[in-house]
Write a protein that holds these residues in place. Structure first.
Motif, PDB file in Angstrom:
ATOM      1  N   LYS A  49       0.321  -1.918  -0.024  1.00  0.00           N
ATOM      2  CA  LYS A  49       0.053   0.077  -0.169  1.00  0.00           C
ATOM      3  C   LYS A  49       0.826   1.448   0.111  1.00  0.00           C
ATOM      4  CE  LYS A  49      -3.718   1.702   2.301  1.00  0.00           C
ATOM      5  NZ  LYS A  49      -4.368   2.054   1.013  1.00  0.00           N
ATOM      6  N   PRO A  50       0.696   2.680  -1.206  1.00  0.00           N
ATOM      7  CA  PRO A  50       1.560   3.636  -0.939  1.00  0.00           C
ATOM      8  C   PRO A  50       1.918   4.170   0.133  1.00  0.00           C
ATOM      9  CG  PRO A  50       0.072   2.803  -2.638  1.00  0.00           C
ATOM     10  CD  PRO A  50      -0.416   2.385  -1.903  1.00  0.00           C
ATOM     11  N   GLY A  51       2.618   4.807   0.845  1.00  0.00           N
ATOM     12  CA  GLY A  51       2.665   5.424   2.078  1.00  0.00           C
ATOM     13  C   GLY A  51       3.668   4.640   3.271  1.00  0.00           C
ATOM     14  N   ARG A  52       3.962   3.657   2.754  1.00  0.00           N
ATOM     15  CA  ARG A  52       4.437   3.241   4.021  1.00  0.00           C
ATOM     16  C   ARG A  52       5.924   3.194   3.724  1.00  0.00           C
ATOM     17  NH1 ARG A  52       3.659  -3.374   3.463  1.00  0.00           N
ATOM     18  NH2 ARG A  52       5.550  -3.066   4.872  1.00  0.00           N
ATOM     19  N   ASP A  53       6.994   3.852   4.948  1.00  0.00           N
ATOM     20  CA  ASP A  53       7.789   3.640   5.553  1.00  0.00           C
ATOM     21  C   ASP A  53       8.812   3.175   4.223  1.00  0.00           C
ATOM     22  OD1 ASP A  53       7.225   5.946   7.012  1.00  0.00           O
ATOM     23  OD2 ASP A  53       7.853   5.446   8.591  1.00  0.00           O
ATOM     24  N   ASP A  54       8.691   1.641   4.489  1.00  0.00           N
ATOM     25  CA  ASP A  54       9.928   1.069   3.552  1.00  0.00           C
ATOM     26  C   ASP A  54       8.880   0.905   2.323  1.00  0.00           C
ATOM     27  OD1 ASP A  54       8.019  -1.800   4.725  1.00  0.00           O
ATOM     28  OD2 ASP A  54       6.777  -0.189   4.071  1.00  0.00           O
ATOM     29  N   ASP A  55       8.225   1.547   1.320  1.00  0.00           N
ATOM     30  CA  ASP A  55       8.467   1.198  -0.072  1.00  0.00           C
ATOM     31  C   ASP A  55       9.637   1.677  -0.548  1.00  0.00           C
ATOM     32  OD1 ASP A  55       5.610   1.142  -0.085  1.00  0.00           O
ATOM     33  OD2 ASP A  55       4.870   2.990  -0.546  1.00  0.00           O
ATOM     34  N   TRP A  56       9.423   0.951  -1.720  1.00  0.00           N
ATOM     35  CA  TRP A  56      10.540   0.600  -2.899  1.00  0.00           C
ATOM     36  C   TRP A  56       9.706   0.102  -4.199  1.00  0.00           C
ATOM     37  CZ3 TRP A  56      15.337   3.007  -2.446  1.00  0.00           C
ATOM     38  CH2 TRP A  56      16.310   2.964  -3.781  1.00  0.00           C
ATOM     39  N   PRO A  57      10.084   1.268  -5.336  1.00  0.00           N
ATOM     40  CA  PRO A  57      11.238   2.270  -5.266  1.00  0.00           C
ATOM     41  C   PRO A  57      10.549   3.468  -4.188  1.00  0.00           C
ATOM     42  CG  PRO A  57       9.965   2.186  -6.753  1.00  0.00           C
ATOM     43  CD  PRO A  57       9.653   1.136  -5.894  1.00  0.00           C
TER      44      PRO A  57
END
Length: 107
Positions: A5-13
């Protein structure tokens, strides 16, 4: 594999890179008349669009206009196109896409 889900701290890229990528892909889809693919790609970045939100929403309206036209709903296509014009009026780079979609849907 489930989508993150967009917005999480561990999103990559990183969200900014993902947003740029999605905008680039959506513009390409619109150029090729792939309206559903454009709207589908853009729907994933509404939450992270930030200062690009108006541009993202405008591109989404362009995709929706084409989709509505292809599926036999010309009045909805014209409404979506009007929304796209309103949202994209401040973006000179969008003028070519607007003209292209207008020509493709015959407005």
């Amino acid at each position: 594999m489930p989508r993150v889900k967009p917005g999480r701290d561990d999103d990559w890229p990183p969200p900014a890179a993902r947003l740029r990528s999605v905008i680039w892909r959506a513009e390409g889809h619109l150029e090729r008349g792939e309206y559903f693919a454009a709207t589908d790609a853009l729907a994933d970045v509404f939450e992270i669009a930030g200062t690009d939100a108006e541009y993202v929403r405008g591109l989404h309206h362009l995709g929706a206009a084409g989709y509505k036209h292809v599926h036999g709903d010309p009045s909805s296509a014209r409404r979506q196109l009007a929304h796209a014009h309103r949202r994209l009026s401040g973006f000179p780079k969008a003028a070519e896409l607007i003209a292209l979609v207008e020509s493709q849907i015959g407005s």
